[in-house]
Design a protein around this motif. Structure first.
Motif, PDB file in Angstrom:
ATOM      1  N   MET A 159      39.222  33.015  52.079  1.00  0.00           N
ATOM      2  CA  MET A 159      40.489  33.628  51.685  1.00  0.00           C
ATOM      3  C   MET A 159      40.454  35.138  51.973  1.00  0.00           C
ATOM      4  N   LYS A 160      41.539  35.669  52.542  1.00  0.00           N
ATOM      5  CA  LYS A 160      41.607  37.079  52.876  1.00  0.00           C
ATOM      6  C   LYS A 160      41.655  37.927  51.599  1.00  0.00           C
ATOM      7  N   LYS A 161      41.220  39.190  51.756  1.00  0.00           N
ATOM      8  CA  LYS A 161      41.182  40.102  50.617  1.00  0.00           C
ATOM      9  C   LYS A 161      42.573  40.309  50.037  1.00  0.00           C
ATOM     10  N   SER A 162      43.577  40.437  50.909  1.00  0.00           N
ATOM     11  CA  SER A 162      44.952  40.646  50.439  1.00  0.00           C
ATOM     12  C   SER A 162      45.459  39.448  49.632  1.00  0.00           C
ATOM     13  N   GLU A 163      45.049  38.246  50.049  1.00  0.00           N
ATOM     14  CA  GLU A 163      45.456  37.046  49.325  1.00  0.00           C
ATOM     15  C   GLU A 163      44.789  36.973  47.957  1.00  0.00           C
ATOM     16  N   ILE A 164      43.530  37.397  47.900  1.00  0.00           N
ATOM     17  CA  ILE A 164      42.812  37.419  46.619  1.00  0.00           C
ATOM     18  C   ILE A 164      43.457  38.404  45.657  1.00  0.00           C
ATOM     19  N   ILE A 165      43.808  39.585  46.167  1.00  0.00           N
ATOM     20  CA  ILE A 165      44.459  40.604  45.337  1.00  0.00           C
ATOM     21  C   ILE A 165      45.806  40.097  44.830  1.00  0.00           C
ATOM     22  N   ARG A 166      46.570  39.463  45.730  1.00  0.00           N
ATOM     23  CA  ARG A 166      47.871  38.927  45.325  1.00  0.00           C
ATOM     24  C   ARG A 166      47.715  37.861  44.248  1.00  0.00           C
ATOM     25  N   GLU A 167      46.722  36.971  44.426  1.00  0.00           N
ATOM     26  CA  GLU A 167      46.500  35.885  43.477  1.00  0.00           C
ATOM     27  C   GLU A 167      46.191  36.422  42.084  1.00  0.00           C
ATOM     28  N   TRP A 168      45.280  37.387  41.995  1.00  0.00           N
ATOM     29  CA  TRP A 168      44.902  37.921  40.686  1.00  0.00           C
ATOM     30  C   TRP A 168      45.995  38.804  40.094  1.00  0.00           C
ATOM     31  N   ALA A 169      46.788  39.429  40.941  1.00  0.00           N
ATOM     32  CA  ALA A 169      47.928  40.206  40.441  1.00  0.00           C
ATOM     33  C   ALA A 169      48.972  39.280  39.814  1.00  0.00           C
ATOM     34  N   VAL A 170      49.211  38.135  40.471  1.00  0.00           N
ATOM     35  CA  VAL A 170      50.145  37.151  39.924  1.00  0.00           C
ATOM     36  C   VAL A 170      49.640  36.613  38.595  1.00  0.00           C
ATOM     37  N   ILE A 171      48.345  36.307  38.511  1.00  0.00           N
ATOM     38  CA  ILE A 171      47.756  35.784  37.277  1.00  0.00           C
ATOM     39  C   ILE A 171      47.890  36.806  36.147  1.00  0.00           C
ATOM     40  N   THR A 172      47.631  38.082  36.458  1.00  0.00           N
ATOM     41  CA  THR A 172      47.741  39.140  35.445  1.00  0.00           C
ATOM     42  C   THR A 172      49.180  39.282  34.958  1.00  0.00           C
ATOM     43  N   PHE A 173      50.114  39.310  35.888  1.00  0.00           N
ATOM     44  CA  PHE A 173      51.526  39.462  35.520  1.00  0.00           C
ATOM     45  C   PHE A 173      52.020  38.261  34.724  1.00  0.00           C
ATOM     46  N   ALA A 174      51.597  37.068  35.131  1.00  0.00           N
ATOM     47  CA  ALA A 174      52.009  35.853  34.416  1.00  0.00           C
ATOM     48  C   ALA A 174      51.452  35.854  32.996  1.00  0.00           C
ATOM     49  N   THR A 175      50.221  36.317  32.816  1.00  0.00           N
ATOM     50  CA  THR A 175      49.629  36.399  31.480  1.00  0.00           C
ATOM     51  C   THR A 175      50.374  37.407  30.611  1.00  0.00           C
ATOM     52  N   LEU A 176      50.831  38.479  31.218  1.00  0.00           N
ATOM     53  CA  LEU A 176      51.641  39.466  30.499  1.00  0.00           C
ATOM     54  C   LEU A 176      52.940  38.831  30.009  1.00  0.00           C
ATOM     55  N   ILE A 177      53.571  38.016  30.860  1.00  0.00           N
ATOM     56  CA  ILE A 177      54.812  37.337  30.474  1.00  0.00           C
ATOM     57  C   ILE A 177      54.563  36.401  29.290  1.00  0.00           C
ATOM     58  N   VAL A 178      53.471  35.628  29.371  1.00  0.00           N
ATOM     59  CA  VAL A 178      53.139  34.704  28.280  1.00  0.00           C
ATOM     60  C   VAL A 178      52.887  35.480  26.988  1.00  0.00           C
ATOM     61  N   SER A 179      52.129  36.564  27.066  1.00  0.00           N
ATOM     62  CA  SER A 179      51.806  37.362  25.882  1.00  0.00           C
ATOM     63  C   SER A 179      53.067  37.961  25.260  1.00  0.00           C
ATOM     64  N   ALA A 180      53.944  38.489  26.094  1.00  0.00           N
ATOM     65  CA  ALA A 180      55.179  39.089  25.600  1.00  0.00           C
ATOM     66  C   ALA A 180      56.077  38.047  24.938  1.00  0.00           C
ATOM     67  N   SER A 181      56.150  36.861  25.521  1.00  0.00           N
ATOM     68  CA  SER A 181      56.985  35.810  24.937  1.00  0.00           C
ATOM     69  C   SER A 181      56.453  35.379  23.577  1.00  0.00           C
ATOM     70  N   VAL A 182      55.112  35.345  23.441  1.00  0.00           N
ATOM     71  CA  VAL A 182      54.511  34.985  22.154  1.00  0.00           C
ATOM     72  C   VAL A 182      54.809  36.053  21.107  1.00  0.00           C
ATOM     73  N   PHE A 183      54.591  37.312  21.464  1.00  0.00           N
ATOM     74  CA  PHE A 183      54.731  38.388  20.474  1.00  0.00           C
ATOM     75  C   PHE A 183      56.190  38.656  20.096  1.00  0.00           C
ATOM     76  N   PHE A 184      57.069  38.710  21.099  1.00  0.00           N
ATOM     77  CA  PHE A 184      58.448  39.118  20.835  1.00  0.00           C
ATOM     78  C   PHE A 184      59.367  37.974  20.411  1.00  0.00           C
ATOM     79  N   PHE A 185      58.968  36.731  20.666  1.00  0.00           N
ATOM     80  CA  PHE A 185      59.848  35.607  20.329  1.00  0.00           C
ATOM     81  C   PHE A 185      59.192  34.563  19.427  1.00  0.00           C
TER      82      PHE A 185
END
Length: 289
Positions: free
Chosen positions: A1-27
């Motif tokens: 897997m290319k470096k750019s693809e790895i960075i994109r994958e982990w960025a998506v995972i981080t952002f998705a976890t932020l969404i889950v955390s925010a939904s738990v705390f705020f709702f």
């Protein structure tokens, strides 16, 4: 897997976890509705354990991570270790940043609805990257892998158990909302995972088979399979074209059929997933096929 693809994958995972955390705390937490999740279980346990919900979530995630790492696989385990650490960390940041937060909607039902839609977006993003937010997602992944259950249903089953346990601490209205929310959460999650990628299997019997086949191959740039069939009534030979197309291609194809052969016999099926694994081409030592 290319470096750019790895960075994109982990960025998506981080952002998705932020969404889950925010939904738990705020709702989820303000609603006090225990929609089946590890956070919902942490909310229930917080009534008897003198710890912050973020700490309880961290402990529960750690226990389930061991199970997921052993039974699901190393890749899933590594990603979920990351999200399981990140989720309670985000929750703790929200707890410190908004210590007196109550509710945006001031209504448990509206909070539950907002939670279901926002958390489903985050979870769908995680599952697409072969990760999860930890907790009951690991249980759902196990049910999906070993019992071949749809991910939404696999999320709902352990979630129902968590929702039912809320009867020990909350009134009947919140228990009913917890059960309803858990069920709806599974449906919405399936929609975000599968609904956006639905394809159509189109079967066509027409006298203008060559024109239609050329349109599919050269205009839609899609594939098709040709079958020879016979009509049961007149026993005359007929050609059936079968192709799988996405939503945009389906619209173009149906428009073309309406103009080219309005009398064509067409049947359409919904396809959740299409898998194609081409065999590797065998070459000699000089690289020739």
């Amino acid at each position: 897997m290319k470096k750019s693809e790895i960075i994109r994958e982990w960025a998506v995972i981080t952002f998705a976890t932020l969404i889950v955390s925010a939904s738990v705390f705020f709702f989820l937490i303000p609603s006090q509705v225990s929609v089946g999740s590890i956070s919902g279980l942490a909310m229930i346990l917080a009534n008897i354990v003198p710890l912050h919900i973020s700490v309880i979530t961290f402990i529960l995630n750690g226990l389930l991570l061991i199970v997921g790492f052993l039974l699901v696989g190393r890749e899933f385990g590594v990603k979920t270790v990351y999200t399981s650490l990140l989720l309670p960390l985000f929750l703790r940041v929200f707890e410190v940043g908004f210590p007196d937060f109550t509710s945006i909607n001031e209504d448990p039902f509206l909070d539950m609805v907002c939670y279901i839609f926002t958390v489903s977006i985050g979870l769908a993003m995680l599952f697409r990257e072969n990760a999860s937010s930890g907790g009951l997602d690991i249980v759902a992944k196990l049910l999906n892998k070993y019992l071949h259950m749809d991910m939404g249903k696999a999320m709902a089953l352990p979630g129902m158990c968590v929702a039912l346990s809320s009867v020990l601490f909350y009134d009947r209205k919140l228990v009913v909302l917890s059960l309803l929310g858990t069920y709806l959460n599974g449906i919405v999650l399936d929609h975000f995972i599968f609904g956006l990628n639905l394809k159509k299997r189109v079967c066509i019997i027409s006298k203008k088979e060559d024109q239609i086949r050329n349109f599919i191959v050269h205009s839609l740039h899609s594939g098709a399979t040709i079958y020879q069939a016979a009509g049961a009534y007149d026993n005359q030979p007929k050609t059936e074209i079968i192709t799988i197309v996405d939503k945009n291609e389906y619209s173009l194809l149906m428009s073309y059929l309406g103009k080219t052969d309005p009398d064509a016999f067409v049947t359409v099926y919904t396809v959740n997933e299409a898998i194609y694994r081409p065999k590797k081409r065998i070459t000699d030592h000089k690289g020739r096929g």
